[in-house]
Design a protein around this motif. Sequence first.
Motif, PDB file in Angstrom:
ATOM      1  N   LEU A  44      38.321 -55.518 -73.340  1.00 31.28           N
ATOM      2  CA  LEU A  44      38.289 -56.647 -74.266  1.00 31.28           C
ATOM      3  C   LEU A  44      38.634 -57.952 -73.561  1.00 31.28           C
ATOM      4  O   LEU A  44      38.013 -58.998 -73.802  1.00 31.28           O
ATOM      5  N   GLN A  45      39.649 -57.900 -72.693  1.00 32.56           N
ATOM      6  CA  GLN A  45      40.026 -59.105 -71.955  1.00 32.56           C
ATOM      7  C   GLN A  45      38.919 -59.577 -71.023  1.00 32.56           C
ATOM      8  O   GLN A  45      38.624 -60.773 -70.922  1.00 32.56           O
ATOM      9  N   GLU A  46      38.278 -58.623 -70.326  1.00 34.81           N
ATOM     10  CA  GLU A  46      37.173 -58.991 -69.432  1.00 34.81           C
ATOM     11  C   GLU A  46      36.023 -59.614 -70.196  1.00 34.81           C
ATOM     12  O   GLU A  46      35.373 -60.546 -69.729  1.00 34.81           O
ATOM     13  N   ARG A  47      35.784 -59.068 -71.375  1.00 36.23           N
ATOM     14  CA  ARG A  47      34.698 -59.620 -72.202  1.00 36.23           C
ATOM     15  C   ARG A  47      35.017 -61.053 -72.627  1.00 36.23           C
ATOM     16  O   ARG A  47      34.152 -61.935 -72.607  1.00 36.23           O
ATOM     17  N   GLU A  48      36.267 -61.290 -73.010  1.00 36.38           N
ATOM     18  CA  GLU A  48      36.671 -62.643 -73.379  1.00 36.38           C
ATOM     19  C   GLU A  48      36.530 -63.604 -72.194  1.00 36.38           C
ATOM     20  O   GLU A  48      36.062 -64.729 -72.335  1.00 36.38           O
ATOM     21  N   PHE A  49      36.954 -63.126 -71.008  1.00 31.00           N
ATOM     22  CA  PHE A  49      36.825 -63.965 -69.814  1.00 31.00           C
ATOM     23  C   PHE A  49      35.366 -64.280 -69.511  1.00 31.00           C
ATOM     24  O   PHE A  49      35.006 -65.396 -69.138  1.00 31.00           O
ATOM     25  N   GLU A  51      32.818 -64.350 -71.645  1.00 29.35           N
ATOM     26  CA  GLU A  51      32.296 -65.291 -72.632  1.00 29.35           C
ATOM     27  C   GLU A  51      32.746 -66.719 -72.313  1.00 29.35           C
ATOM     28  O   GLU A  51      31.984 -67.670 -72.419  1.00 29.35           O
ATOM     29  N   ALA A  52      34.019 -66.857 -71.918  1.00 31.54           N
ATOM     30  CA  ALA A  52      34.533 -68.186 -71.577  1.00 31.54           C
ATOM     31  C   ALA A  52      33.817 -68.754 -70.357  1.00 31.54           C
ATOM     32  O   ALA A  52      33.498 -69.949 -70.294  1.00 31.54           O
ATOM     33  N   GLN A  55      30.379 -69.965 -71.303  1.00 28.74           N
ATOM     34  CA  GLN A  55      30.447 -71.226 -72.022  1.00 28.74           C
ATOM     35  C   GLN A  55      30.646 -72.391 -71.063  1.00 28.74           C
ATOM     36  O   GLN A  55      30.035 -73.454 -71.190  1.00 28.74           O
TER      37      GLN A  55
END
Length: 257
Positions: A44-49, A51-52, A55
Amino acid sequence: MPSQRRMRFFGTLIVITIVVLFYMSRAAHQTQNSDFYTKTQQALQEREFAEAAKQRDADSVGSRLKAAEEQAKKAAEERYSSAKGGIEGPDQKSVAGRVKMDGDKVPGVAQQGGRPRDQTAILEHETPEDHEVEIEMNAILKKSPMIIFSKSYCPHSKKAKHILLEKYRIVPEPYVVELDLNPQGAKLQSFLAKSTGRRTVPNILLMGKSIGGGDDMEELDETDTLAAKIKEIGGSRITEVEHRGARPEVRRQRAKA
């Protein structure tokens, strides 16, 4: 006073509650420390990173594209402004009808062949033949600050040539173009008519500007104003103007003037 049975019941309930709470806290602790939980949290953390990062990249690309568009727009405006400045002068028109008169410079002859094709893209009404005539005109304008457009059989042209070439010493010497002997003579004459408003010959151009024909040269000569007019318009491009038949004292007076 509570009965012994009730006391046992409450004691058993308390023990069960403590056991259940202990079991649940232990299970939660084990779950957090399990490989599945750890890997899930990490994913989940890697996915958030990711996505950021996407962006940020998108914002960066958008900024670069916007900057590139603004730069291209600015360059296009500069090219248009440059082309327009060369096409429509706010003041006097040159023989090409497109360049502003500027002191000592011969207009419209900055480089052989006239306007740069990639900057002006040829006007809609201008044909390739028109452009060839303009190239020829610009080449002629390079010959001398003063151009005499003449026809070999024309008496008015002979009168103008006699005055400018024989009665006066002009340096640089005027350049003569016999339109009836030039392969593009008819087109050059039409071009002159459009750009100077004078279709007849002779048509005398000084610094790209028409100063008249045979009768005009005769009048300027008779009123003794021809030399002054040539100096005034020619500026430093005309290094010397002298009436060949003038007396020495008259020459000195003119030189002082």
